[in-house]
Structures are given as C-alpha cells and as structure tokens.
Design a protein around this motif. Structure first.
Motif, PDB file in Angstrom:
ATOM      1  N   LYS A 508       1.684   7.079   1.390  1.00 23.49           N
ATOM      2  CA  LYS A 508       1.986   5.965   2.232  1.00 23.49           C
ATOM      3  C   LYS A 508       0.369   4.660   2.009  1.00 23.49           C
ATOM      4  O   LYS A 508      -0.698   5.773   0.969  1.00 23.49           O
ATOM      5  N   LEU A 509       0.874   3.397   2.375  1.00 22.08           N
ATOM      6  CA  LEU A 509      -0.618   3.182   1.712  1.00 22.08           C
ATOM      7  C   LEU A 509      -1.187   3.031   2.905  1.00 22.08           C
ATOM      8  O   LEU A 509      -1.413   2.532   4.031  1.00 22.08           O
ATOM      9  N   ARG A 510      -2.736   4.043   3.170  1.00 23.72           N
ATOM     10  CA  ARG A 510      -3.398   4.051   4.435  1.00 23.72           C
ATOM     11  C   ARG A 510      -4.991   2.662   4.490  1.00 23.72           C
ATOM     12  O   ARG A 510      -5.013   1.662   4.828  1.00 23.72           O
ATOM     13  N   THR A 511      -4.906   2.080   3.004  1.00 22.28           N
ATOM     14  CA  THR A 511      -6.096   1.266   2.295  1.00 22.28           C
ATOM     15  C   THR A 511      -6.133   1.193   1.684  1.00 22.28           C
ATOM     16  O   THR A 511      -5.542   1.503   0.615  1.00 22.28           O
ATOM     17  N   TYR A 512      -6.278  -0.685   1.871  1.00 27.70           N
ATOM     18  CA  TYR A 512      -6.368  -1.311   0.417  1.00 27.70           C
ATOM     19  C   TYR A 512      -7.858  -2.227   0.110  1.00 27.70           C
ATOM     20  O   TYR A 512      -8.183  -2.847   1.223  1.00 27.70           O
ATOM     21  N   PHE A 691      -5.282   0.837  -4.035  1.00 25.41           N
ATOM     22  CA  PHE A 691      -4.481   1.382  -3.081  1.00 25.41           C
ATOM     23  C   PHE A 691      -4.994   2.732  -2.709  1.00 25.41           C
ATOM     24  O   PHE A 691      -5.665   3.587  -3.746  1.00 25.41           O
ATOM     25  N   CYS A 736       1.053  -2.105   4.381  1.00 25.16           N
ATOM     26  CA  CYS A 736       0.590  -1.878   5.259  1.00 25.16           C
ATOM     27  C   CYS A 736      -0.174  -2.309   6.022  1.00 25.16           C
ATOM     28  O   CYS A 736      -1.053  -2.560   6.654  1.00 25.16           O
ATOM     29  N   LEU A 742      -0.991   6.130  11.450  1.00 26.58           N
ATOM     30  CA  LEU A 742      -0.478   6.841   9.211  1.00 26.58           C
ATOM     31  C   LEU A 742       1.027   7.235   9.858  1.00 26.58           C
ATOM     32  O   LEU A 742       1.712   6.804   8.562  1.00 26.58           O
ATOM     33  N   LEU A 745       3.423   4.303   8.964  1.00 30.22           N
ATOM     34  CA  LEU A 745       3.141   3.648   8.191  1.00 30.22           C
ATOM     35  C   LEU A 745       4.987   3.670   7.242  1.00 30.22           C
ATOM     36  O   LEU A 745       4.844   4.336   6.901  1.00 30.22           O
TER      37      LEU A 745
END
Length: 779
Positions: A508-512, A691, A736, A742, A745
């Motif tokens: 999963k993309l937690r933040t970018y 990412f 995201c 989480l 997501l």
DNA sequence: TTAGGATTGG
C-alpha cells in the motif's frame, strides 16, 4: 570469473594492479557490502603458524595493518587464508611486507573488539576467487622471489554462443523448454532440455540416464541449470548437447530473490559464492528476457480446448486397459464444468476410499496414454505431481444433455507432455499443501452442505479460504506490464536482502513525495544520467533578452535551404525579428509542416509561433552562421513542449546541419532527430517521485522514475496542461486516498528493483519501481 | 542406443 593468482612482485611499479580495483579503507569495510572491485592493502604485522582445520583444509592467519590510514580506532584486521593459498602464503609472507588482497569475503563476528583491530575479518581462498599480491622488499631472499603460483579456476563455463562441435563443456542456462524425464525406447530415461543464456543462443540437450535421479530436476520453464561435462555435437546445422560420461547437473529455482538452493542427486558438488552469483545474474537476466507463461492454471480455471500444466495431489489411480491409465487428482479448487468420470472396476481403483468419496466433487479423472502409463503406474498415492500439457476437452455423450470436460494426457512427449513428481520441499507444493489442508478442514466442518450442492452451481461451494484469498486478491490499482509469473515477495524479505535484485510486491502507498505534483517533473540526461530542474520561463526570457542584443546578420538571410523575413517592431524601442523558414525541395511548406528559426523574438512571440508552425528553434547570428542560444534555453519548441539539451553532454554543431533533415522526402522534424544533427544530447522529461510502500511485514521507499508508462501521462506535457495535471492528481488520490486509514488504502502491485549506491562513507540500497502502470479503470 | 521440442486419439 576472476583468475586466482598468487604473485610475488618486486616493487609496486613492476605489475600494476588491475585498473578496476580500488583501495578500500578498513573503516569502510562492512559485512554484506559488495567489495567485488575493492582491495585491502596493508603491512603484515603478525602471522600465525600454518595449521590444518578439522576437515584437513590448510589455514593461515595473519594480521594486516593499514599503513596509509592509521586511524586510531581501527587500524588493522585479521585475514584468514584457506586451502592452497594458505599454504603458499605461509611459505612466502614475512612481517613488514605489503599485502594486498582482492576478492575477499568480509565476516563479522558477534564479539566486540576492544583493540584497534576491525570487528570483521577477511576470508580469502582460491574458491572464493581471491587474489593476493605481495610486494616483497628489495633484497629479500632470491628463493622467495621466484615463487609464483598460478591456479586456474576449477570450472570454466562456456557461454552458449561459444560452443564447438565435439567438445565437452560446463555451462549455465535458463530453461526455455523441457520434457520431464520419460522412459525412452532404449534402455534409459530421457529428458529434453532447451537452454538459453544472455548470449541469446539456444541449446537443446538430450539427456539420458538409467537413473532418474541423475537427470536435472526441472519443474518449470525459467528454472536455471548448471551442467558439468556435457558433450556438444552438431546436429542439423545446430549445436546440440548430449550427456557424456561424468555428466552432472544442478537445478535452481529461477525466481529472482528465491533462495539459491541447488536441486541435485549428487552428494558431492562444488557450489561457491561464484555459482550463487552466476545463478542470481541469470535470474535477473531471465526476468526480463524469458517469457514464462502466466500464473499456473488451477482446475477452477480450466477452459475447453486448453492444454495446461497442473500441480496437484494424486488421490487415486487405476488400470484402465493396456494403453491407458487413470489418475485421480485434485488441487483444492473445483472445475467449473461437469467433469467426466472414467468407469473402472472398484477393485482396480487404488486410493483411500473415504477421501475419494469426500473429494468426489473436487478430484478429476485424468486419463494418461501409451508411454505415460508405465510412469503413472509407479506413482504413489498422496504424492504431488505436475502433469504437463493436459488436454482439456469438452465432449458430450449421447445420453447426456450437457457436455462434460475430459482430461487427457495424450501419448508422446510433444510440448513437454509428461508427468513429474514434485518433492514436498517444492515451494509450489508447500503452497498447495497449505491450501489443501485448509480445504479439508472446511470440508470436514460442512461436508454435507458442500456435497449436497448442485454441481452446476459453478462457484457454489467456494471455501472460506477461497473467499479470503479473493479478498486478498482484490484488484490492484496498479498493474504489471511484464513478468506476471513472478510471485510476490514481502517487503521485509526485500529490505533484508542484498541488492541488486528484482521483485514483485503487493503493498500500500502510505505516502509520497513531492506532494506538489508539478515538482515531480525533472529533466534527465540518459547519457550522463544527470537530473535537472526544468528551467522556468524567467530563465528563458532572460536568455532571449540577452540574445536580442546580437543584431541579425543579413548575410545569413535567404540561403538555399531557408527563406528569411525581417520585421521591425513598432514599439518605442524598435526590435528586429528575423524568421527563417526552412524549405523543402526549394519550396516553402504549409506552416504546420514547417520548421522555423527565429532571431530576436520574445517569449510570447515564440510561444505564439509554436501554435502555428511545426517547430521553432530560437537562434542568433554569428559572423558566418546561425547558432543555438545558451542551452539553459530550450533549443527547440514543438507543440506544447520545450526541448532542452544537456549542457555537459552536448557539443552543438552548425545549424546548417538541419539541411539534412529538410532534404528528406518527408521531413518529420522529430525532436530526437533534430537534436542529433545539432549535436544536442536531448534531456527527457521524467517524473521522479518517492513512494513509501508498506505491507504486513515492513515498509520501504521506492523511487518512481517514469517518462510516461506509469501514469500514462507524458512527463513532457504535464507542465503545460491543466487537464493532465488534474488527471495525475486524481491518479495519486486513487493510489493514496487522502485521510484514509492504512487498512483502507488500496493495494498496489509493483515490480521493484534494488540497487546499490555507494558514497564515500557507505553503501546504500535503493529501490526503483519498474514495469508497472496505473490500472486503466483507476482514473 | 535412446532423441533430435513443435499437441488435439483413445
């Protein structure tokens, strides 16, 4: 493979070290880092007597002090030398001599050292491919100086493009095709294996052996094999491999990142770090160069008129007649079609009756013919099989309303048709066993309800586990554009592995970063690999103003390949603008097909011209030719895109070189072609993002380096398109979603590759996303 | 020796 060599050299200048080697400081030495191209140099300060290890290996220990870098914390290191090298070194090494070693292994011991000695030691041996250089002092005894030992590598592996008729060679290859061992018409088992390697040459090998175990244990295309002593012959104009005396093989799983464990029946075989490296390199090569079929077919996924390989468990078998034999197998899933039941006498059916009854809706009958019968008879109930190229055939009997599915393993070995027994250690078997166990558990709880269901309700009795699996396999917001056959690797496994490797992940993309998406666009030079910020309009304006001070040179107007027009602006401070219209066949073209060069225009004027003409190149006059402006300005404007050149890698050529494109039959005015004739190394627009990916086991930061493929938005166009910017923002919101926990997501399926970046202090592993794209339905 | 890749029958 490095040649293992032990040399005595008088004075450093006599034989320089190989140029790829760089000196490594003791303080930078770390276990697990790649020291392939490094050497350690120091003075021998201590040596111990030559001894033998329990297994009889010679062992020689010395202490080497880094004479160039007398760091008070760490200034010396233990060096353990094994085998023949130990013996040779013990003979010739004296205190005070300069000792250099490359190809060493760094081992860290758990005990903390309190002296200034390194907490790692070096392991050195011929087998590890080490090379030792000893610089003897002038005046050392003559006897010692003459010692020179050269040891050839134990095995030399021949690339497939260097095979010669009549030779016996050792080789590595990736399995491109194989026939699992079958009983030949002669006295032996036979297995046909076609290999390929990075030379892209194929080699088909006929392997024979009376002992099934000594044939390679290949389970799928993509496996990697090492053959020793295979004979090469020419057959029908092509090289062919055939077993010869002493043939031996190792087989490895071809999955990038999987443990490198050889499958072999030999009790004794050589397998060192170099072999490991060879396998890992082939895996990486194969990952992008061998097309391996998609995910394995399950019984739930069979289609009529399909040939498929099935990994399954044997639950029953029966003799049918002389030329056919029945296998009853299951894989825990249910075939969506009614399946045939081959009638056999109860007394002929081998297998546990209770289980056969329990699995009567899940197990299928596979009828095997002719040459496969003998092997089928020998199979043990409960064993795990891979049956290759089963024919799923839809048929209907006269007395049936609906058709049913038949499974045949036809005679012969075309397309690798055959039966292979898989060991319980096989990863696919482990996975299957776990699945079967869960199905059996569920079945025992609600067996009656399962069995009472109408067989036609295709997915009526999906087990809980399958539902769970389906949930886990919910659609990803990204899709893989290649290598779908790779199985997922957990992030924790990846972060604890050495680079470089390639993996498929589900995370999963937690933040970018950057959150401001326009900041993700950079310019990249593929030649020097440099990244640049996209210059802003002020930079361009500034350069245009500067160049406007150079008056156009009328002598350069109206040449054979362009026509020139001059305007004088009506502003207070009059400006002269010259436009050179490039001709084709001595004729002016339609504006939309025309490349123009402009002198003295402003940003706004140039921008307007790009709307009307195919390409615009800002230029200025010199004494004898037109020339490009400073490369901080775009050298070309086409459509909405400004094209820049790399200042470092470009060597601008005369503008008149454009003439060669103008003279083409239909000039396309492609930016790459224009850049080439003008000596410009074109910078490419690229999205660079970081990412932060997470799964149940850990997290890692992966870089996205994308020209267009991932977002399906050209990086070159986004800065001038509100629509594309909105589309990209929506895509990121889908990958995201802001404000979500989480757990909520979406999943991303990605390929990532790890790579090493070394600075002066340490080696760091980075990850990059590749061969992945945003799913079509996401935006 | 055998097989030498290249589906579709029962």
């Amino acid at each position: 493979m490095p040649v293992q060599l032990l040399k005595i050299i008088e004075g450093q200048s006599e034989t320089p070290l190989p140029s790829h080697l760089q000196k490594e400081d003791l303080k930078h030495l770390q276990e697990g880092c790649d020291h392939t191209n490094k050497y350690i140099q120091g003075i021998v300060t201590l040596s111990y007597p030559l001894t033998k290890l329990k297994d009889g290996t010679d062992f020689f220990k010395i202490v080497v002090q880094d004479s160039d870098d007398l760091c008070p914390q760490i200034n010396s290191i233990n060096v353990f030398i094994y085998g023949k090298m130990a013996e040779d070194c013990a003979k010739i090494i004296r205190h005070g001599e300069t000792f250099i070693v490359a190809g060493f292994k760094v081992i860290k011991l758990p005990t903390e050292r309190e002296d200034a000695r390194h907490d790692c030691h070096l392991e050195v041996s011929e087998e590890a491919g080490s090379t030792i250089y000893i610089y003897t002092k002038p005046g050392a005894t003559a006897a010692l100086e003459t010692v020179s030992v050269s040891v050839a590598p134990k095995y030399v592996y021949t690339p497939l493009n260097h095979l010669k008729d009549g030779t016996v060679v050792n080789l590595y290859g990736v399995v491109k095709f194989f026939k699992p061992p079958y009983i030949s018409k002669g006295t032996d088992y036979c297995s046909i294996v076609t290999l390929v390697d990075p030379s892209n040459v194929k080699l088909t090998c006929s392997l024979f052996s009376g002992n099934l175990d000594s044939l390679p244990k290949i389970y799928k295309v993509g496996d990697i094999v090492r053959f020793h002593r295979i004979k090469i012959r020419e057959y029908n104009g092509q090289m062919q491999g055939i077993t010869s005396g002493g043939f031996a093989s190792l087989t490895f799983d071809g999955t990038v990142g999987a443990p490198v464990v050889p499958r072999t029946s030999s009790r004794v075989y050589t397998f060192m770090d170099e072999e490991q490296k060879a396998v890992e390199e082939l895996r990486v090569w194969a990952a992008s160069n061998i097309s391996i079929s998609g995910p394995a077919t399950k019984l739930s996924g069979v289609q009529p008129m399909l040939f498929f390989d099935l990994t399954c468990q044997l639950v029953g078998k029966a003799k049918v007649d002389g030329s056919s034999f029945l296998l009853k197998v299951w894989d825990g899933t249910e075939c969506p079609y009614p399946t045939w039941k081959v009638p056999v006498e109860a007394k002929d059916l081998e297998g546990e009756k209770g289980l056969l009854h329990q699995l009567r809706n899940l197990a299928v009958d596979i009828l095997v013919y002719d040459n496969h019968v003998q092997l089928a008879e020998s199979l043990k109930i409960g064993s795990f099989l891979r049956i290759y190229s089963i024919h799923a055939k839809e048929a209907s009997a006269d007395n049936e309303d609906v058709s049913h599915m038949e499974f045949h393993l036809h005679g012969g070995t075309c397309y690798g048709r055959g039966i292979g027994v898989l060991p319980e250690s096989n990863p696919d078997v482990k996975e299957l066993k776990e699945f079967l166990d869960s199905v059996t558990l569920t079945d025992s709880q609600n067996m009656e309800s399962v069995c009472s269901m109408d067989i036609d309700s295709t997915f009526g009795n999906v087990t809980d586990l399958e539902l769970h699996l389906q949930r886990c396999q919910q659609l990803s917001v990204t899709v893989l554009t290649d290598h779908q056959d790779l199985s997922n690797t957990e992030l924790k496994t990846i972060t604890s592995s050495t680079a470089p490797q390639q993996y498929r992940i589900r995370a999963k993309l937690r933040t970018y970063k950057p959150q401001k998406l326009h900041q993700s666009v950079k310019l990249h030079c593929s030649k020097c690999n440099s990244l640049h910020e996209v210059p802003d309009r002020d930079d361009f304006d500034f350069i245009l103003h500067g160049s406007a001070r150079t008056a156009p040179n009328p002598e350069l107007h109206n040449t054979s390949w362009y026509e020139s027009v001059t305007w004088t602006t009506q502003e207070q401070k009059q400006r002269e603008i010259v436009i050179h219209f490039v001709k084709h066949d001595e004729m002016l073209q339609h504006p939309e097909d025309t490349l123009i060069m402009i002198e003295g225009g402003t940003l706004k004027e140039i921008w307007k011209l790009t709307k009307r003409f195919k390409c615009v190149i800002p230029v200025r006059s010199t004494e004898d030719d037109l020339e490009l402006l400073d490369l901080s300005a775009p050298f070309l404007l086409k459509g909405n895109v400004k094209y820049y050149g790399c200042k470092q890698c470009s060597t601008p050529k005369p503008v008149k070189n454009l003439n060669s494109i103008a003279a083409e039959q239909q000039p396309s005015w492609e930016p790459t072609e224009i850049a080439q004739v003008l000596g410009i190394e074109l910078l490419q627009y690229v999205f660079i993002m970081k990412f932060t990916l997470v799964d149940e086991t850990g997290s890692l930061n992966a870089y996205l380096f994308d020209y267009e493929k991932f977002f399906q938005i050209p990086a070159s166009e986004i800065l001038t398109s509100n629509f594309l910017q909105q589309k990209m923002q929506m895509t990121m919101n889908a990958l995201c979603p802001p404000g979500r926990k989480l757990g909520d997501l979406p999943w991303l399926e990605c390929f990532i590759k790890s790579y090493n970046v070394r600075d002066t202090v340490k080696n760091q592993v980075y990850y990059q996303i590749f061969d992945t794209t945003v799913a079509e339905d996401v935006v």
